[in-house]
Scaffold this active site. Structure first.
Site, mmCIF file in Angstrom:
data_model
loop_
_atom_site.group_PDB
_atom_site.id
_atom_site.type_symbol
_atom_site.label_atom_id
_atom_site.label_comp_id
_atom_site.label_asym_id
_atom_site.label_seq_id
_atom_site.Cartn_x
_atom_site.Cartn_y
_atom_site.Cartn_z
ATOM 1 N N GLY A 128 0.865 -1.199 0.000
ATOM 2 C CA GLY A 128 0.000 0.000 0.000
ATOM 3 C C GLY A 128 0.887 1.229 0.000
ATOM 4 O O GLY A 128 0.563 2.262 0.596
ATOM 5 N N ALA A 129 2.030 1.109 -0.699
ATOM 6 C CA ALA A 129 3.068 2.154 -0.638
ATOM 7 C C ALA A 129 2.644 3.456 -1.288
ATOM 8 O O ALA A 129 3.295 4.479 -1.099
ATOM 9 C CB ALA A 129 4.326 1.639 -1.324
ATOM 10 N N HIS A 181 -7.464 3.201 21.038
ATOM 11 C CA HIS A 181 -6.506 4.174 21.569
ATOM 12 C C HIS A 181 -6.682 4.423 23.073
ATOM 13 O O HIS A 181 -5.732 4.327 23.850
ATOM 14 C CB HIS A 181 -6.639 5.512 20.841
ATOM 15 C CG HIS A 181 -6.532 5.413 19.354
ATOM 16 N ND1 HIS A 181 -5.718 4.510 18.726
ATOM 17 C CD2 HIS A 181 -7.147 6.113 18.360
ATOM 18 C CE1 HIS A 181 -5.828 4.660 17.407
ATOM 19 N NE2 HIS A 181 -6.696 5.622 17.165
ATOM 20 N N TYR A 213 -6.401 -8.215 3.425
ATOM 21 C CA TYR A 213 -5.471 -8.906 4.331
ATOM 22 C C TYR A 213 -5.261 -10.377 3.975
ATOM 23 O O TYR A 213 -4.137 -10.857 3.887
ATOM 24 C CB TYR A 213 -5.989 -8.841 5.769
ATOM 25 C CG TYR A 213 -5.614 -7.577 6.498
ATOM 26 C CD1 TYR A 213 -5.278 -6.420 5.791
ATOM 27 C CD2 TYR A 213 -5.608 -7.536 7.884
ATOM 28 C CE1 TYR A 213 -4.950 -5.260 6.459
ATOM 29 C CE2 TYR A 213 -5.279 -6.373 8.559
ATOM 30 C CZ TYR A 213 -4.952 -5.240 7.850
ATOM 31 O OH TYR A 213 -4.627 -4.101 8.510
ATOM 32 N N LYS A 249 -15.723 14.102 17.774
ATOM 33 C CA LYS A 249 -15.412 14.919 16.598
ATOM 34 C C LYS A 249 -16.206 16.221 16.717
ATOM 35 O O LYS A 249 -17.225 16.266 17.416
ATOM 36 C CB LYS A 249 -15.857 14.213 15.324
ATOM 37 C CG LYS A 249 -15.247 12.833 15.148
ATOM 38 C CD LYS A 249 -14.192 12.843 14.090
ATOM 39 C CE LYS A 249 -13.563 11.485 13.913
ATOM 40 N NZ LYS A 249 -12.136 11.508 13.712
ATOM 41 N N GLY A 288 2.472 4.726 19.961
ATOM 42 C CA GLY A 288 3.713 5.342 19.494
ATOM 43 C C GLY A 288 3.772 6.828 19.806
ATOM 44 O O GLY A 288 4.775 7.481 19.551
#
Ligand code: BG6
Length: 797
Positions: free
Chosen positions: A37-38, A272, A154, A365, A212
């Site tokens: 998916g570059a 998250h 996938y 949101k 991350g």
């Protein structure tokens, strides 16, 4: 790149580049990174830059690299795309421009695009990697496949990698997967099973990019480095609440086809915010550099999450959302979405460290600001004599005490770790975190910045760069394992199911929201603080309950009947039980209460747990009317229900709690273990005349009561006080008080709730004493009193 000549040239060029990059020292091996998916958005925005950062960090160290951008895009277009992205890569501030330019050139030479679609393409890729490694005289260390593709792709890709692109023996394979990882527990399980057919658990790296984020990645190291100061603080004794927040100003426009399927809970809270929650709540392993122990401790935190109820959440939806869905998905004008774009959820942990501490998870949101943080607010038990004008931040115990992991954006504009000066001076690794300079006028969480010890990263790093480095270093603890994923979905799915038809509160969006979305909590419940002036979308919500209905008194099967709307009925029953308990304790010193399982008594347990402060629990013995033959910790166990909804909220001496011994000698309800006889002996030993002060029963739609079922002979008569029985539904084996024992009670209350009971209620009102057909009809206390408690739906339909 199918042309062999081309490939050879590229291989040679790459090998030259590789060798050029080699330093004098020995390499430990070669790593190939394949970005699938570059040419996609995520790759363009973050992943190529993350790979470049990896190269900057690792070039000249132990490994050589090659980077293969792969996609379904044609070779020509793909090459052009990749060339453009590579050109736009930026250099971090802490790398000298010359050095960075040199490394960027190397990175560009090591990177190439390839069209990857068919299984032959995968075979060819693998061969090319092998050839490349051989040409360079290298040893293959491993392959990283980064799936930046939609989940429907996938399975095919996974099959191809597994069958023809695995590295040879001695080299590792790491596949990196992006969310969504399912839609609920079942679909996550199916996806996990499917992937499990191709990859081993240690090969899979599921990304939650919040892990991350620098402030999030710092939670465990911070807790570790400040163990001494935090040891005495990190618990229910000191923490008043924990807030885990992710506010966004953007809305879902352009993404409604995804968003409509997911909504804010699946999109943000399930992943998250839950990840962050576990990092705060988990027990700290001795060695936080061991991925395995971090993961184990984290899993235990998942398991301590208390199940959520419908009332644990408030939902909202920004007003323009339905219109956006209609437009983007060509829905009719009448279409109204129920998908929440805002949610506040109150979470509790059932463990000694956190019992009673509210964890507030909130995201939305179209809110007034973009900001993310975890805020741990400590209780304040100080009283300060000195006038507040003279309070000094690092000395006054009366100022708020908080620790904040500031994930980003907001007033501060960068990640940070903040610790109130009246708590302690924290220690953070000086090579990666530095003190924030003064920002006069800036206030955070109601206090000037100067009230905090405040640190920010020396080098701000994007979450994907952090995670790519961790993949390379095999730090599995920064990723979501299958067990964690399923534990998280296991926690959220029941809430999602119960909210599926809930109408979210509409909000205008941005600063105009005012206080419309503010919420407050009490016990396990959360509700909006303000009444909604008017609901703009009439939704399929529950019909309003007529308030002020009288409790109706009548007769049913010649015994008193009390009927009311559910809430009043439960309140009345709870009052009656308390009054009986108080009387029994006054007269005999103890109160023996036998409770049934099933769902009807749950609100009663909750009522007793939260509203009856005068209940003489210290003198109450709690018995089970019946039990399913499952371990006591099984969610199906009646005892487990009692534990969840009552026992853990009250103070009963543990020796007054009498679960049924269904699990003896590592087996369930075996006749030879004599569990029923043991329970009967316990009753005879402790309950005068084996006569309970109160037995609470229910009535099944088939006329069963306790675990005495129609057409099942045991327990309906005879000498036995406790019996093993068979249920027509799972789990089939049960243990139950017998009818003769129930009928010895001083008082029996039968609670019947819900429309599903209407038919049996009518039927049983007409039948005589026929316990074999309808065991409930055999309930007739010999000298005690029987009272029926039925809600209007069960009684009147
Ligand atoms: C993603 C969600 O996982 O996180 C998005 O799908 C959300 O809806 C995004 O906007 C927020 O991430 P960040 O890094 O911008 O805080």
């Amino acid at each position: 790149m199918r042309h062999p000549g081309c490939w050879k040239m590229l291989t040679v060029a790459m090998c030259m580049a590789l060798l050029g990059c080699l330093q004098a020292q020995e390499l430990r091996g070669h790593v190939s990174v394949i970005l699938l998916g570059a040419t996609g958005d995520l790759a363009r925005k973050y992943l190529w830059q993350g790979l470049f950062q990896l190269y900057l960090d690792e070039a000249g160290k132990d490994y050589s690299f090659s980077f293969h951008g792969a996609a379904l895009t044609s070779t020509k277009q793909g090459q052009a795309f990749v060339a453009k992205v590579l050109e736009s890569l930026s250099c971090p501030e802490d790398v000298a421009p010359d050095r960075c330019a040199e490394l960027k050139g190397q990175f560009q030479r090591l990177s190439a695009y390839r069209h990857l679609a068919t299984s032959e393409d995968y075979v060819a890729l693998s061969k090319d990697i092998e050839a490349q490694v051989q040409h360079g005289g290298l040893r293959e260390a491993g392959r990283i496949f980064y799936f930046s593709v939609p989940p429907f792709a996938y399975a095919d890709i996974a099959r191809n990698i597994n069958s023809s692109c695995r590295p040879g023996p001695g080299a590792w394979l790491r596949v990196v997967l992006e969310k969504p990882f399912g839609h609920d527990h079942l679909s996550a399980q199916q996806l996990a099973t499917e992937l499990g057919g191709f990859f081993r658990e240690e090969e899979m790296y599921r990304v939650d990019h919040y892990l991350g984020k620098q402030a999030v990645a710092q939670i465990l190291p911070f807790r570790d480095q400040n163990r001494k100061a935090l040891d005495g603080l990190w618990s229910r004794h000191h923490v008043e609440r924990v807030e885990i927040i992710m506010k966004e100003t953007v809305d879902a426009e352009g993404r409604t086809s995804f968003y409509e399927e997911y909504g804010v809970i699946r999109d943000v809270l399930q992943n998250h915010l839950t990840e962050v929650l576990t990092l705060v709540a988990m027990e700290l392993p001795h060695n936080i550099s061991s991925s395995e122990s971090v993961l184990q401790h984290k899993l235990r935190a998942f398991r301590a999450l208390r199940g959520l109820q419908k009332g644990s959440a408030v939902l909202g939806q920004y007003q323009a959302y339905s219109e956006q869905v209609r437009r983007e998905q060509q829905r009719p004008d009448s279409f109204r979405s129920l998908t929440p774009t805002f949610a506040g959820v109150l979470v509790h942990m059932d463990n000694l460290r956190w019992e009673g501490v509210p964890f507030i998870l909130m995201s939305g949101k179209a809110l007034d600001e973009r900001v993310g943080y975890v805020r741990i607010l400590f209780r304040n038990q100080a009283y300060c004599v000195l006038s507040d004008e003279r309070w000094v931040a690092d000395q006054s115990q009366c100022l708020p005490r908080q620790i904040v992991f500031y994930i980003g954006h907001g007033e501060l504009g960068s990640p940070a770790v903040l610790v109130s000066r009246n708590l302690f001076r924290p220690s953070l690794p000086s090579e990666s975190w530095k003190e924030l300079g003064a920002r006069p006028g800036l206030r955070l969480f109601g206090r000037p910045l100067s009230d905090f010890y405040a640190y920010r990263p020396v080098r701000e790093q994007d979450a994907y760069s952090v995670l790519i480095s961790r993949i390379f270093h095999g730090r599995k603890d920064s990723f979501v394992t299958t067990e964690h994923l399923l534990a998280s979905w296991g926690f959220w799915t029941p809430l999602l199911d119960s909210l599926a038809h809930e109408v979210p509160r509409l909000y205008p969006g941005g600063a105009e929201n005012g206080h419309l979305l503010d919420f407050e909590f009490g016990g396990a419940q959360l509700c909006f603080s303000q009444q909604q002036p008017e609901q703009l979308v009439p939704g399929p919500g529950p019909a309003p309950m007529p308030s002020g209905f009288q409790v109706l008194k009548a007769k049913y099967r010649e015994s008193p009947l009390i009927s009311a709307w559910p809430e009043e009925l439960i309140a009345k029953l709870a009052d009656d039980i308390e009054a009986t308990a108080v009387r029994a304790v006054r007269r005999f010193g103890t109160f023996h209460l036998a409770l049934s399982g099933g769902s009807s008594p749950v609100p009663l347990f909750q009522q007793l747990a939260t509203r009856h402060y005068g209940f003489p629990w210290a003198h109450t013995h709690l018995w089970l009317v019946d039990e399913r033959c499952v371990p006591l910790w099984d969610p199906e166990s009646n005892f487990q229900h009692l534990q969840t909804h009552l026992l853990q909220h009250i103070r009963v001496p543990y020796y007054n709690i009498h679960p049924m011994p269904v699990h003896l000698h590592q087996r369930l309800c075996a006749e030879e273990d004599q569990g029923a006889q043991t329970y009967a002996s316990e009753i005879s030993a402790l309950v005068a005349n084996s006569s309970f002060d109160l037995v609470l029963l229910g009535m099944g739609a088939d006329g069963h009561t306790a675990s005495l079922f129609p057409q099942s002979p045991s327990g309906l008569d005879g000498e036995q006080l406790v019996v093993l029985t068979e249920s027509p539904s799972r789990p089939f084996q049960r243990m139950s008080l017998s009818l003769p024992l129930i009928n010895r009670a001083r008082k029996v209350a039968v609670l019947v709730m819900g429309r599903v009971k209407r038919e049996i209620t009518m039927l049983v009102s007409r039948v005589g004493h026929e316990p074999k057909k309808w065991p409930i009809s055999g309930v007739l206390p010999s000298s005690g009193q029987l009272v029926w408690y039925m809600d209007y739906e069960a009684f009147l339909g």
